[in-house]
Structure formats: C-alpha cells, structure tokens
Design an enzyme around this catalytic site. Structure first.
Site, mmCIF file in Angstrom:
data_model
loop_
_atom_site.group_PDB
_atom_site.id
_atom_site.type_symbol
_atom_site.label_atom_id
_atom_site.label_comp_id
_atom_site.label_asym_id
_atom_site.label_seq_id
_atom_site.Cartn_x
_atom_site.Cartn_y
_atom_site.Cartn_z
ATOM 1 N N GLY A 14 0.813 -1.205 0.000
ATOM 2 C CA GLY A 14 0.000 0.000 0.000
ATOM 3 C C GLY A 14 0.848 1.257 0.000
ATOM 4 N N LYS A 207 -0.416 -16.552 -9.973
ATOM 5 C CA LYS A 207 0.438 -16.082 -8.872
ATOM 6 C C LYS A 207 0.203 -16.933 -7.629
ATOM 7 C CE LYS A 207 1.781 -12.222 -5.955
ATOM 8 N NZ LYS A 207 1.537 -10.841 -5.512
ATOM 9 N N ASN A 211 2.706 -19.139 -5.083
ATOM 10 C CA ASN A 211 2.816 -18.810 -3.658
ATOM 11 C C ASN A 211 2.243 -19.873 -2.736
ATOM 12 O OD1 ASN A 211 4.014 -16.348 -4.164
ATOM 13 N ND2 ASN A 211 2.114 -15.195 -4.083
ATOM 14 N N ASN A 215 5.068 -19.953 0.462
ATOM 15 C CA ASN A 215 4.723 -19.123 1.610
ATOM 16 C C ASN A 215 4.533 -19.944 2.886
ATOM 17 O OD1 ASN A 215 4.292 -16.057 1.602
ATOM 18 N ND2 ASN A 215 3.631 -16.621 -0.444
#
Length: 335
Positions: A14, A207, A211, A215
């Site tokens: 962000g 994606k 991941n 992750n």
C-alpha cells in the site's frame, strides 16, 4: 477521470503504491491507516526508499476514519487478508456512486468465485465467512489486480522497495473497459509496469499457484526459498500440491500450462528469499493462510477435486499458526 485515490492499508505494498501515485501528482492520494503507521503518515507523509537508493517523501492526508476522507474515485485495498472482513463494512464513506475498488492483496480475493456456478449463493467461506466483504463492496465496483513487487516496512510508515513494479489490472469478467484502462494509465504514469489483462482471474490463480507452497512451507520451517527447493522431499511435496491446484484451476477456467518444475526454476533465481509469510511469522504477525491455502482447499473440496497435499499443508500451517498465536484457534468450516 481518477482524481481522488485512497490507499486502505499503508503497509509495504500500500505504501509503495501510495507513494508513487502521490509523487506522480496525477491524483490526490490519501491513506486510511491506524496506530504508528498513521502517526508516521501524518508527521512525515509518504516515505519510500527505492532499491537503487532513490528516496521519495510526499505529504499526504491520513486518517483512521473513512468519513474524514470522504468519497473517492479509486480505493486501493492493501491490508492483510485476515483484517478485511471486519474492515470492509466501515468503508462505506469512501464509496461514492462510481467508486472503483482495487484489491492489491495476496491470494484468492473474496469476489473471485462470485459469478462461478456452484459458488454464487455462498461465496468463499475461507475468505469471507459471513459474506460481510461481499455485502460491503459490490462486485460491480471491483477491478481484479495482481501485484508483482516485493517491499517491506522496516519502520512504520517507511517502505523499502526490493524488486519488481508489475501490476496487472482487469475486469473480473474479462471484458475490456475504459475504467480498467484508466487505472492502468494512472499506475503507469506513477512508474509501475502496469498492464491490462482480459483474463485477470487466471493471472491471480497463476500467482497463487506459485505462492501456495513457498509461503506456508517457509513459515513452518523458517527456511528461505533456496533451502526449500534444495530439499528433494520438500520440493516433491510442493510439486504435488501445485499439481492439485492446477487441476482445480482447469475446472474454474484458470488453466496453467506450466509444470511445477518450471516454476521452481524461476523461484530458485530469487536465491535466499524470505517470503511474505515467513516475514510475518518472524515478526509475530497473523498469517494469511485462508486466502492462499484455505481458499484453494475450499474450492477443491467444493468441486470434488482430491487435494491430499494441499490439505496436509493447510493442516500443518494452521497448527503452526495456532501454536505460535498467529492464527485463530477456530475458523469457519468451508463445507
């Protein structure tokens, strides 16, 4: 025209998006933040340290109250997945009649299955267990997004950009649109490698496919991706989970024409890379398991796709999170 932008969640991604948009001067950019991040934004504005040493600092308007910021043309949601269900119902003051919402988040977003047969009535309980997000943010407002960038926040309100400026944007249903083009243009003028996709759902799933294992495995083991891929047993387990996810993808119109080994070769180029989930685990932050692993498992279960590897990964990651206080003790059943 997009004249007003609010960044909801001024953390690493962000903050990266907010700082570059503000520095470009093409829109008025504000932030919805809280705690020490809010204090930093009010005192020092947006702060970004680029990998090449460039430093950007731009004043901004920041608040923890959406009503103080008012209706926006574009709302970029960049909070962690576990926070969104309670946050979404408070965002009403930011949403005017034509406000667009761009979720720049990891994993499967709440809207992902809303128009898919078999999911229309209930959505995904793993990411929106009570339907609060979907009720607060209408599907018609949403643009899909995929972030291909790595950043961190060494101190609250200060973003360190590590690599990548890729942003993929598209309509959830795949149609071309002027509003998607407008968002892509705004992001491109802010220095991002922004592209419009006519199949953003597949871009999101691709994606996720990469991941899905790195992750949680990194969080559980504490290992960087190079060490995960160097262990043949762990690597094979990751490949099995990815094969299951690819089967799920075919049934929801998100086919992946790539073998797990090819993806591992790309990931290996990152070297001793710490995934975002490993960083969260080491910092004692909540783990984003539901949007990445939980949602994949739920979709597979509801489609009748066997997911023994994904299920085992989800179980181990949840147990790890609960033991370390990084995941709630009880979660809604996706069934």
């Amino acid at each position: 025209m997009i004249g007003k932008v609010c960044i909801v969640g001024a953390g690493a991604i962000g903050g990266l998006i907010g700082t570059r948009l503000a520095a470009a001067g093409q829109a008025e950019v504000c932030a919805l933040a809280r705690g020490s991040t809010l204090e930093s934004l009010r005192r020092d504005g947006w702060q970004l340290q680029e990998a090449d040493g460039e430093r950007l600092q731009v004043p901004t308007r920041a608040s923890d109250r959406p009503a103080e910021l008012g209706p926006q043309d574009l709302v970029v949601i960049a909070v962690k997945g576990p926070a969104l269900a309670s946050l979404a119902p408070t965002l009403g003051p930011l949403l005017g009649p034509n406000t667009l919402v761009l979720p720049a988040m990891n994993g499967v977003p709440w809207w992902f299955c809303q128009r898919i047969n078999g999911f229309v009535e209930t959505g995904l309980r793993s990411v929106d267990p009570e339907g609060r997000i979907a009720a607060a943010i209408g599907y018609e407002r949403v643009l899909g997004a995929v972030v291909h960038a790595s950043a961190s926040t060494p101190t609250p309100g200060v973003v360190q950009h590590h690599m990548g400026r890729g942003l993929i944007v598209g309509e959830p249903d795949g149609r071309p649109s002027e509003r998607a083009d407008a968002v892509v243009s705004l992001l491109a003028r802010a220095g991002f490698d922004a592209t419009r996709s006519d199949d953003v759902r597949t871009a999101i799933w691709y994606k996720l496919w990469g991941n899905l294992t790195m992750n949680p495995v990194s969080a559980i083991t504490g290992a960087t991706v190079d060490r995960i891929l160097a262990d043949p047993l762990v690597r094979d387990f990751c490949s099995a989970a990815m094969q299951e996810a690819a089967l799920i993808g075919r049934q929801i119109g998100c086919s992946i024409d790539e073998a797990p080994e090819a993806r591992h070769a790309v990931t290996a180029k990152l070297g001793a890379f710490r995934t975002s989930m490993l960083q969260d685990a080491q910092a004692g932050r909540p783990l984003e398991l539901d949007a990445i692993v939980g949602a994949t498992h739920e979709i597979g279960q509801r489609l009748g796709v066997a997911t023994p590897a994904i299920g085992a990964l989800l179980g181990m990651a949840r147990l790890f999170g609960r033991v370390h206080g990084l995941y709630p003790e009880s979660t809604p059943s996706p069934a």
